[in-house]
Design a protein around this motif. Structure first.
Motif, short mmCIF file in Angstrom:
data_model
loop_
_atom_site.label_atom_id
_atom_site.label_comp_id
_atom_site.label_asym_id
_atom_site.label_seq_id
_atom_site.Cartn_x
_atom_site.Cartn_y
_atom_site.Cartn_z
N UNK A 110 0.83 -1.20 0.00
CA UNK A 110 0.00 0.00 0.00
C UNK A 110 0.87 1.26 0.00
N UNK A 111 1.89 1.28 0.84
CA UNK A 111 2.76 2.45 0.91
C UNK A 111 3.50 2.68 -0.41
N UNK A 112 3.87 1.61 -1.08
CA UNK A 112 4.51 1.77 -2.39
C UNK A 112 3.58 2.48 -3.37
N UNK A 113 2.31 2.09 -3.36
CA UNK A 113 1.35 2.71 -4.27
C UNK A 113 1.06 4.15 -3.86
N UNK A 114 0.98 4.40 -2.56
CA UNK A 114 0.78 5.77 -2.10
C UNK A 114 1.91 6.66 -2.61
N UNK A 115 3.12 6.16 -2.56
CA UNK A 115 4.25 6.94 -3.03
C UNK A 115 4.16 7.22 -4.54
N UNK A 116 3.61 6.28 -5.29
CA UNK A 116 3.57 6.43 -6.74
C UNK A 116 2.35 7.19 -7.24
N UNK A 117 1.15 6.88 -6.70
CA UNK A 117 -0.06 7.51 -7.24
C UNK A 117 -0.78 8.39 -6.22
N UNK A 118 -0.36 8.34 -4.95
CA UNK A 118 -0.99 9.17 -3.93
C UNK A 118 -2.39 8.69 -3.58
N UNK A 119 -3.08 9.52 -2.83
CA UNK A 119 -4.50 9.31 -2.52
C UNK A 119 -5.18 10.67 -2.68
N UNK A 120 -5.63 10.90 -3.89
CA UNK A 120 -6.13 12.22 -4.29
C UNK A 120 -7.59 12.09 -4.70
N UNK A 121 -8.49 12.83 -4.07
CA UNK A 121 -9.92 12.68 -4.39
C UNK A 121 -10.27 13.27 -5.74
N UNK A 122 -11.41 12.84 -6.26
CA UNK A 122 -11.92 13.38 -7.52
C UNK A 122 -12.23 14.86 -7.37
N UNK A 123 -12.17 15.58 -8.47
CA UNK A 123 -12.47 17.01 -8.46
C UNK A 123 -13.88 17.24 -7.91
N UNK A 124 -13.99 18.17 -6.98
CA UNK A 124 -15.29 18.52 -6.41
C UNK A 124 -15.76 17.63 -5.28
N UNK A 125 -15.00 16.56 -4.98
CA UNK A 125 -15.45 15.61 -3.96
C UNK A 125 -15.51 16.25 -2.58
N UNK A 126 -14.50 17.00 -2.21
CA UNK A 126 -14.47 17.59 -0.86
C UNK A 126 -15.59 18.62 -0.71
N UNK A 127 -15.82 19.41 -1.74
CA UNK A 127 -16.92 20.38 -1.69
C UNK A 127 -18.26 19.67 -1.47
N UNK A 128 -18.45 18.56 -2.13
CA UNK A 128 -19.70 17.79 -1.97
C UNK A 128 -19.84 17.29 -0.53
N UNK A 129 -18.74 16.80 0.04
CA UNK A 129 -18.79 16.32 1.42
C UNK A 129 -19.13 17.46 2.38
N UNK A 130 -18.52 18.60 2.17
CA UNK A 130 -18.76 19.73 3.07
C UNK A 130 -20.20 20.23 2.94
N UNK A 131 -20.77 20.14 1.76
CA UNK A 131 -22.19 20.48 1.60
C UNK A 131 -23.07 19.50 2.36
N UNK A 132 -22.70 18.23 2.34
CA UNK A 132 -23.46 17.22 3.08
C UNK A 132 -23.40 17.47 4.58
N UNK A 133 -22.21 17.83 5.06
CA UNK A 133 -22.01 18.03 6.49
C UNK A 133 -22.47 19.40 6.97
#
Length: 290
Positions: free
Chosen positions: A249-272
């Motif tokens: 898992x850490x190898x993949x995190x280093x290579x591709x990261x963990x980056x959300x789709x565009x607009x995902x965080x805004x959608x979550x904040x609207x829900x909350x």
């Protein structure tokens, strides 16, 4: 009819149970042993195990809505598929499943591929579900606090691509919102997939800087050596299969990261109805104030 919470005693699940109970929902919590779990008043404990189909059938009988969270175990995929099949047989058409962000991009990581396979099952069978895909939990770093404070090293080899760390409390709040939305709907709702992530990307160096500022002294990033990471896990009595899984898992995190789709965080904040919690605030909670 009730909401059945599978994974009810862990970090996320216990918060989900409390959140649902606080909203007045009728909740059942699946537990392995009677009397051991501390549950909110009014929550019914049902004894069962994801490897015991008979107990799953009994737990799901009469349930309207299901929250499925499976721990990192060697037979995670079998357990999850069995649980969803039993839910389907029981006629449950309101499901929230806790997967993981970028599950489809971590093909060589066993527990990511397990969760992606479950997502595919949900899609192929047309199960009405919300799939939550959380990023790296901020709470993971509670376990490494003694290393940070005692040795001045941030030891998680998360690399330089970027990880949108998320607070477990936010994950639980999103899960509660989705469970209630589905449970209260007259008809099963269309399936959705949500990346659940924080609003800021962190690298090994920038996460280390947060701890340095909070502690008021230099902390150093331990580097990207995943071999050493795996060896340290084994030394700390983590099973070898799990240590290897986490190393991949850490190898993949280093290579591709963990980056959300565009607009995902805004959608979550609207829900909350509020901003997502920050890593800086989380770290400040962990550091004793003088």
């Amino acid at each position: 009819m009730s909401i059945l919470v599978i994974g009810s005693t862990g970090t996320i699940g216990s918060l989900v149970v409390r959140g649902l109970a606080a909203q007045g929902a009728k909740v059942r919590a699946l537990v392995r042993q009677p009397g051991k779990a501390s549950l909110p008043e009014g929550v019914q404990a049902v004894v069962g195990d994801l490897t015991d189909v008979a107990s799953l059938r009994q737990a799901m009988s009469g349930a309207r809505t299901l929250f499925l969270l499976n721990a990192l175990v060697a037979d995670e995929l079998t357990q999850s598929l069995q649980a969803l099949n039993v839910a389907r047989e029981a006629g449950i058409q309101r499901i929230v499943y806790l997967s993981v962000i970028n599950a489809d991009k971590y093909a060589e990581v066993p527990h990511f591929t397990s969760k992606h396979t479950v997502e595919r099952m949900i899609d192929r069978l047309g199960l009405p579900a919300t799939i939550l895909r959380p990023a790296y939990f901020m709470q993971n770093d509670i376990a490494i606090r003694p290393v940070i404070e005692g040795y001045g090293v941030f030891p998680m080899p998360i690399g330089a691509t970027g990880v949108a760390m998320v607070d477990a409390r936010d994950i639980a709040d999103i899960a509660v919102a989705e469970l209630l939305r589905r449970d209260r709907a007259e008809e099963p709702l269309p399936s959705v997939t949500l990346d659940v992530a924080g609003s800021e990307l962190f690298t090994g160096e920038s996460a280390t800087a947060v701890w340095s500022k909070a502690l008021g002294r230099p902390i150093h990033y331990g580097g990207d050596d995943v071999n050493a990471f795996e060896a340290q896990l084994v030394q700390n009595q983590v099973p070898a299969w799990m240590a290897y899984d986490l190393r991949l898992m850490m190898e993949r995190i280093q290579h591709v990261g963990q980056i959300p789709a565009a607009g995902a965080v805004r959608q979550l904040e609207e829900m909350l109805g509020r901003p997502m919690r920050t890593y800086q605030a989380f770290v400040a909670e962990q550091v004793p104030q003088s």
